[in-house]
Design a protein around this motif. Structure first.
Motif, PDB file in Angstrom:
ATOM      1  N   GLU A  12      -4.226  13.209 -10.579  1.00 20.12           N
ATOM      2  CA  GLU A  12      -3.583  14.346  -9.921  1.00 20.12           C
ATOM      3  C   GLU A  12      -2.587  15.016 -10.862  1.00 20.12           C
ATOM      4  O   GLU A  12      -1.924  14.340 -11.650  1.00 20.12           O
ATOM      5  CB  GLU A  12      -2.797  13.876  -8.699  1.00 20.12           C
ATOM      6  CG  GLU A  12      -3.622  13.552  -7.486  1.00 20.12           C
ATOM      7  CD  GLU A  12      -2.714  13.058  -6.364  1.00 20.12           C
ATOM      8  OE1 GLU A  12      -2.169  11.943  -6.496  1.00 20.12           O
ATOM      9  OE2 GLU A  12      -2.543  13.786  -5.375  1.00 20.12           O
ATOM     10  N   TRP A  67      -2.094   7.486 -11.972  1.00 26.46           N
ATOM     11  CA  TRP A  67      -2.580   8.068 -10.722  1.00 26.46           C
ATOM     12  C   TRP A  67      -2.356   9.584 -10.750  1.00 26.46           C
ATOM     13  O   TRP A  67      -3.146  10.365 -10.258  1.00 26.46           O
ATOM     14  CB  TRP A  67      -1.812   7.424  -9.566  1.00 26.46           C
ATOM     15  CG  TRP A  67      -2.304   7.721  -8.188  1.00 26.46           C
ATOM     16  CD1 TRP A  67      -3.290   8.598  -7.818  1.00 26.46           C
ATOM     17  CD2 TRP A  67      -1.845   7.118  -6.972  1.00 26.46           C
ATOM     18  NE1 TRP A  67      -3.460   8.582  -6.453  1.00 26.46           N
ATOM     19  CE2 TRP A  67      -2.588   7.687  -5.909  1.00 26.46           C
ATOM     20  CE3 TRP A  67      -0.874   6.162  -6.665  1.00 26.46           C
ATOM     21  CZ2 TRP A  67      -2.388   7.326  -4.573  1.00 26.46           C
ATOM     22  CZ3 TRP A  67      -0.674   5.802  -5.341  1.00 26.46           C
ATOM     23  CH2 TRP A  67      -1.427   6.376  -4.302  1.00 26.46           C
ATOM     24  N   LEU A  68      -1.234   9.954 -11.340  1.00 24.24           N
ATOM     25  CA  LEU A  68      -0.892  11.376 -11.377  1.00 24.24           C
ATOM     26  C   LEU A  68      -0.116  11.658 -12.645  1.00 24.24           C
ATOM     27  O   LEU A  68       0.377  10.742 -13.309  1.00 24.24           O
ATOM     28  CB  LEU A  68      -0.052  11.750 -10.153  1.00 24.24           C
ATOM     29  CG  LEU A  68       1.316  11.075 -10.027  1.00 24.24           C
ATOM     30  CD1 LEU A  68       2.436  11.962 -10.578  1.00 24.24           C
ATOM     31  CD2 LEU A  68       1.610  10.767  -8.562  1.00 24.24           C
ATOM     32  N   GLU A  94       9.386   2.136  -2.869  1.00 27.56           N
ATOM     33  CA  GLU A  94      10.149   1.893  -1.643  1.00 27.56           C
ATOM     34  C   GLU A  94      10.450   0.410  -1.456  1.00 27.56           C
ATOM     35  O   GLU A  94      11.498   0.047  -0.944  1.00 27.56           O
ATOM     36  CB  GLU A  94       9.355   2.392  -0.432  1.00 27.56           C
ATOM     37  CG  GLU A  94       9.437   3.886  -0.234  1.00 27.56           C
ATOM     38  CD  GLU A  94       8.330   4.405   0.662  1.00 27.56           C
ATOM     39  OE1 GLU A  94       7.148   4.143   0.356  1.00 27.56           O
ATOM     40  OE2 GLU A  94       8.646   5.067   1.662  1.00 27.56           O
ATOM     41  N   MET A 150       4.225   3.278  -3.130  1.00 23.02           N
ATOM     42  CA  MET A 150       4.834   4.245  -4.038  1.00 23.02           C
ATOM     43  C   MET A 150       5.415   5.408  -3.247  1.00 23.02           C
ATOM     44  O   MET A 150       4.756   5.984  -2.388  1.00 23.02           O
ATOM     45  CB  MET A 150       3.764   4.796  -4.985  1.00 23.02           C
ATOM     46  CG  MET A 150       4.267   5.915  -5.874  1.00 23.02           C
ATOM     47  SD  MET A 150       2.936   6.484  -6.949  1.00 23.02           S
ATOM     48  CE  MET A 150       3.819   7.624  -7.979  1.00 23.02           C
ATOM     49  N   LEU A 151       6.642   5.729  -3.576  1.00 25.84           N
ATOM     50  CA  LEU A 151       7.290   6.880  -2.958  1.00 25.84           C
ATOM     51  C   LEU A 151       7.087   8.074  -3.875  1.00 25.84           C
ATOM     52  O   LEU A 151       7.403   8.009  -5.068  1.00 25.84           O
ATOM     53  CB  LEU A 151       8.783   6.590  -2.787  1.00 25.84           C
ATOM     54  CG  LEU A 151       9.653   7.754  -2.323  1.00 25.84           C
ATOM     55  CD1 LEU A 151       9.286   8.179  -0.911  1.00 25.84           C
ATOM     56  CD2 LEU A 151      11.126   7.373  -2.388  1.00 25.84           C
ATOM     57  N   PHE A 152       6.555   9.155  -3.324  1.00 23.71           N
ATOM     58  CA  PHE A 152       6.331  10.341  -4.138  1.00 23.71           C
ATOM     59  C   PHE A 152       6.537  11.569  -3.279  1.00 23.71           C
ATOM     60  O   PHE A 152       5.838  11.774  -2.292  1.00 23.71           O
ATOM     61  CB  PHE A 152       4.910  10.339  -4.723  1.00 23.71           C
ATOM     62  CG  PHE A 152       4.661  11.515  -5.618  1.00 23.71           C
ATOM     63  CD1 PHE A 152       5.134  11.517  -6.921  1.00 23.71           C
ATOM     64  CD2 PHE A 152       3.993  12.636  -5.154  1.00 23.71           C
ATOM     65  CE1 PHE A 152       4.940  12.609  -7.750  1.00 23.71           C
ATOM     66  CE2 PHE A 152       3.789  13.734  -5.972  1.00 23.71           C
ATOM     67  CZ  PHE A 152       4.261  13.719  -7.274  1.00 23.71           C
ATOM     68  N   SER A 155      -0.487  21.600  -6.246  1.00 26.78           N
ATOM     69  CA  SER A 155      -1.034  20.448  -6.960  1.00 26.78           C
ATOM     70  C   SER A 155      -2.485  20.727  -7.293  1.00 26.78           C
ATOM     71  O   SER A 155      -3.103  21.650  -6.760  1.00 26.78           O
ATOM     72  CB  SER A 155      -0.936  19.182  -6.101  1.00 26.78           C
ATOM     73  OG  SER A 155      -1.781  19.300  -4.971  1.00 26.78           O
ATOM     74  N   PHE A 177       0.797  17.453 -10.927  1.00 24.47           N
ATOM     75  CA  PHE A 177       1.910  18.068 -10.205  1.00 24.47           C
ATOM     76  C   PHE A 177       2.770  18.826 -11.207  1.00 24.47           C
ATOM     77  O   PHE A 177       3.438  18.220 -12.038  1.00 24.47           O
ATOM     78  CB  PHE A 177       2.718  17.001  -9.465  1.00 24.47           C
ATOM     79  CG  PHE A 177       1.989  16.415  -8.294  1.00 24.47           C
ATOM     80  CD1 PHE A 177       2.024  17.039  -7.061  1.00 24.47           C
ATOM     81  CD2 PHE A 177       1.239  15.252  -8.434  1.00 24.47           C
ATOM     82  CE1 PHE A 177       1.337  16.515  -5.974  1.00 24.47           C
ATOM     83  CE2 PHE A 177       0.547  14.720  -7.351  1.00 24.47           C
ATOM     84  CZ  PHE A 177       0.597  15.351  -6.118  1.00 24.47           C
TER      85      PHE A 177
END
Lengths: 442, 442
Positions: free
Chosen positions: A175, A131-132, A21, A1-3, A195, A177
């Protein structure tokens, strides 16, 4: 995962690049108008931008969704209650945005604005559970969004209370953000930490404690100033798509109707500037907000140390919809701004030769202020001078540590007053008597 | 609370600035040798650096603790088992490092190395309980540290198992910030996402599932290659403090004993380079690691497109203890590197006029490879050529997508072979028959 998180330190805004990605795709959430850093990162990670997602119609910064749509053909998604008149795919509570193996699940969270959404982000490569969560202007680190900008404050606060409860249900290990960090006017007490987690905020964020009545008591109290240019920015952000601007040019002379904004450091401005220029250092904090508060609606010419500084200032101004920059020049000139030390100020006040202007906000002044000083928040200095509220006596401006005093003095000087700032120190460093809101006397 | 993460994308290393903005103090955890971005951020947030804290003695990158101590007088702290011979205050399990209202509580977590520590970070302005944990090389996002670099792998793995259990006890809502992200050789399966939570990892990280026996089964399997230069880097990181290096100069000629490292993009290198140069683009991934694997112990001259590119390469090389750069020049030359398309490769193999070298790692080759190709990981190409293991026939190098094939071909060409890389595509794009480790045939 791209974050990836992108912070605009000047305004305290956060943008996110979220993608997969391996699949080579990503979406941008809450893009700034200056989209180049996001594009560069997408390029570096070899992902194609397949969507722009807005948590809500922003009131404090110009979105980059127009540029992404017009210049890069990226489709835009925002909740259907946003009243957006640009082409977009409307979001509803529960809408899932698939980005390769990554999913953004829409959680409609009205409060800050009626259309506000959060996005729970799932990386199917790791789990089917979030996850977030991207919380926009609902849950902040140590604070919650302000409810008073788009609707009546009580209605906003009630909506926000229920929206925050939904976020807590995501579970402690998720998480968080946020859309803003410290430096933003979209909340009052948020942290500079960018965060947090649902679990930590559930336990230690005052906005997540107690029942609705407690929440309303706390949220309906005093708020920071409304972001400058707010109505204009909201209209830009939900209206016709806004494309790129022409590049910033160096110009030879200042057009008659223009005002000079000198963005060099305060010491350089004080040592010599163009007569009539307003000085707000781009290297200081809240540059764009300060500029938007104090500048009149006239074309701007930037005075900078070099082209890079001018470019940086121009980008920061565009973020708050100050698009009327005619060009830039190298800064300097014959006019000076003469600082006052606290010792000299004491003598001047004893001799009654100056009026002392306390240019901080009301909550700061309530804590402690210098007796006999007059309250004039720096952001209202131009309006006060133009309205003739200052009687022409020499003034000294003071704040906490210098920067706002400098801006206020430059604004008043530009309006024709004899104005000098306290640059070293501020009210807290004053050795004489002070007053506070509740108890008077030191 | 001030909290910033600094990522070295090239090596996949993370450094942290942790402090208290109100108190004006901060510490740096796991600083890179190139400390300037951290110093700039500390400056911007107006905090004084009061300490350097190491989670452990790093084996993959040169620490910046020497520069911070020698150039800025910042004291260093590391666990007493590190065997550090530089002046430091030793840490023990439970040691609390106070930074204004922020506390770093030491959790001794042996496994990756015997001295390894994590730091639970508490912001007393918000709570007396940990908000986040800096996990160094113990718990990664989606993975755990490798146990085989400092001690016998089983001993390391047993220690790591118990250390990870201690971290889980911190509670689901605690954020996790690791010492490495994807791109590092210090773990096998970590994510490019740079943070997570105890709760998410507890539930979905394979390393946190099951009992000791399961953990050992999983951790004692194949590992990525050991970081290049490892012993040298460890000695630098626990030995005498390493100060700054002289600036990079432009030079007129390549000294006799030097080797040219061309850091321009592959297309530029292929179009024309200095005879004998090795080409590794600094704009590509894992530049420093690749350089450290394939370069001989000789002085280096950098060939770059411009000074900025040369500086960037020099900094990246210093990160892996390649300090012997004599200077830089503008890249270019008469030697070419001739790429091979997959179609041409098919013809060359049918005519039996070339030997095909598969320059990927063993695990990739096991998945699928081209029959008749010879396995020679790119990082061993120089040693193989020097040892005479290649018989002088023309070779073609192939990897997954081009970059490693390019490096290998340039290394072999520099060693005097007729070598050509497949730059467009790789084994997965091969249209002919392939073999895999378990089943042979297409």
């Amino acid at each position: 995962m791209l974050f990836k998180q992108f912070l605009n330190d000047d305004l305290g805004c956060a943008c996110y690049l979220v993608g997969d990605e391996h699949a080579g795709v990503a979406v941008v959430v809450d893009p700034p108008y200056y989209i180049e850093p996001v594009l560069a990162d997408a390029d570096r990670h070899d992902v194609r931008l397949v969507g722009v997602v807005e948590t809500h119609t922003h009131a404090d910064h110009v979105s980059g969704h127009g540029r992404l749509a017009l210049e890069h053909g990226v489709p835009i998604r925002v909740h259907r209650d946003a009243g957006a008149t640009f082409p977009h795919e409307p979001l509803d509570d529960g809408t899932e945005i698939e980005v390769g193996a990554v999913v953004l699940r829409t959680i409609h969270t009205p409060g800050h604005r009626p259309e506000h959404c959060c996005f729970a982000v799932i990386d199917r490569a790791r789990s089917e559970e979030p996850w977030l969560v991207l919380t926009g202007d609902s849950l902040f680190v140590g604070d919650a969004g302000r409810p008073d900008l788009a609707v009546e404050a009580r209605e906003g606060a009630e909506g926000l209370f229920h929206s925050l409860r939904r976020l807590v249900e995501l579970g402690d290990g998720v998480e968080v953000f946020p859309g803003h960090v410290a430096g933003s006017l979209c909340g009052a007490a948020m942290s500079s930490k960018a965060s947090t987690t649902i679990g930590f905020e559930r336990r230690f964020n005052p906005a997540l404690q107690g029942e609705l009545a407690d929440f309303l008591d706390a949220r309906l109290g005093p708020q920071p100033p409304r972001p400058p240019n707010m109505e204009r920015i909201v209209e830009l952000n939900r209206g016709e798509l806004l494309g790129p601007r022409p590049p910033l040019d160096r110009i030879d002379s200042v057009p008659d109707e223009a005002i000079v904004l000198d963005v060099r450091p305060t010491e350089a401005f004080a040592a010599g500037h163009h007569p009539g220029a307003v000085g707000i250092p781009v290297s200081g904090s809240s540059f764009a907000t300060r500029a938007a508060f104090v500048l009149p609606e006239r074309p701007l010419v930037l005075h900078a140390g070099d082209e890079e500084e001018a470019e940086r200032a121009s980008r920061a101004l565009q973020a708050v919809a100050l698009f009327g920059v005619s060009g830039w020049q190298e800064g300097g000139g014959t006019e000076k701004l003469e600082p006052v030390s606290l010792d000299e100020l004491e003598r001047l006040l004893a001799d009654d030769t100056v009026e002392l202007l306390d240019v901080r906000e009301a909550d700061e002044r309530d804590e402690s202020h210098i007796p006999g000083s007059r309250h004039l928040p720096y952001r209202t200095a131009r309006a006060a001078a133009e309205a003739g509220l200052l009687n022409g006596r020499p003034v000294v401006t003071i704040c906490e540590s210098g920067p706002r005093a400098a801006v206020a003095a430059s604004v008043l000087q530009a309006a024709g007053l004899d104005a000098r700032p306290v640059l070293e120190g501020g009210v807290a460093d004053w050795q004489g008597e002070t007053c506070s809101f509740r108890r008077c006397g030191s």
